[in-house]
Write an enzyme that holds these catalytic residues in place. Structure first.
Site, mmCIF file in Angstrom:
data_model
loop_
_atom_site.group_PDB
_atom_site.id
_atom_site.type_symbol
_atom_site.label_atom_id
_atom_site.label_comp_id
_atom_site.label_asym_id
_atom_site.label_seq_id
_atom_site.Cartn_x
_atom_site.Cartn_y
_atom_site.Cartn_z
ATOM 1 N N ASP A 1 -6.251 17.122 -5.552
ATOM 2 C CA ASP A 1 -7.361 16.368 -4.953
ATOM 3 C C ASP A 1 -7.621 15.069 -5.715
ATOM 4 O O ASP A 1 -7.981 14.050 -5.121
ATOM 5 C CB ASP A 1 -8.637 17.214 -4.948
ATOM 6 C CG ASP A 1 -8.541 18.415 -4.018
ATOM 7 O OD1 ASP A 1 -7.571 18.459 -3.233
ATOM 8 O OD2 ASP A 1 -9.415 19.287 -4.084
ATOM 9 N N ASP B 1 -6.068 9.871 3.503
ATOM 10 C CA ASP B 1 -5.076 8.976 4.113
ATOM 11 C C ASP B 1 -5.728 8.015 5.104
ATOM 12 O O ASP B 1 -5.440 6.818 5.112
ATOM 13 C CB ASP B 1 -4.000 9.803 4.827
ATOM 14 C CG ASP B 1 -2.778 10.022 3.971
ATOM 15 O OD1 ASP B 1 -2.681 9.402 2.890
ATOM 16 O OD2 ASP B 1 -1.912 10.821 4.367
#
Length: 204
Positions: A30, A95
């Protein structure tokens, strides 16, 4: 259709040493996802604030790092057995955020409507791929103007100052990529559709 995405296996192999070091240091996948967004923000700031030409090297380095982090976060999660639905969600959100943040660097350099159009179009290929995956198809990547090509186009804009043509190319190329992915998914899902059972008397 894969475009520069075809280089991903080579790129992943190039990063294998980095990935191994991250595994040894127990870095969170993460954290890499978030680092990719930070690099995208740095590239946007360099594009917006530095003169054309001078901005190209930092934009190129930061976007290369953004792509590296995008490659490494999922690979690191698999290598360390830390894959999770939450991590997959964060990866997708990261993203999309990185895509939009990079294009936000054009806000001082081009008309707002054009930047917004390019930003919306840049997300379309991913939404199509995610919709296909939700329907049970394979996840599609790459394309004439996928994530890697968009980064390359931003670097070209930083080097040349051709902001309007680059944004038009991002918008049109991303829309084309989304259409090509949709057509491929449509064919794939149609081939998997069960044949309709005939009902006696022609009644359905």
């Amino acid at each position: 259709m894969n475009g520069l995405y075809a280089l991903k296996p080579w790129y992943a192999e190039t990063l294998s040493g980095v990935r191994a070091a991250l595994v040894r240091r127990e870095v969170s996948p993460d954290a890499l996802t978030l680092a990719g967004v930070v690099c995208a923000a740095g590239a946007a700031a360099a594009l917006a604030l530095l003169p054309f030409g001078w901005s190209a090297p930092p934009v190129a380095v930061l976007l290369a790092a953004r792509l590296a982090f995008a490659n490494l976060d999922g690979a690191l999660a698999r290598d360390t057995g830390r894959t999770s639905r939450r991590g997959a969600l964060l990866n997708e959100l990261g993203d999309r955020a990185a895509d939009l943040v990079v294009l936000a660097g054009f806000l001082p350099l081009a008309p707002l409507w054009l930047v917004a159009t390019a930003g919306l179009a840049a997300t379309l290929p991913s939404w199509v791929s995610l919709a296909g995956a939700a329907a049970g198809a394979g996840r599609l990547n790459g394309g004439p103007v996928g994530k890697t090509e968009r980064c390359a186009l931003v670097v070209l804009a930083a080097a040349s100052g051709w902001c309007t043509p680059i944004l038009v190319t991002v918008a049109a190329g991303s829309a084309l990529t989304a259409c090509l992915r949709l057509a491929r998914l449509w064919r794939e899902l149609a081939a998997d559709a069960p044949a309709e059972a005939a009902v006696p008397g022609g009644v359905r």
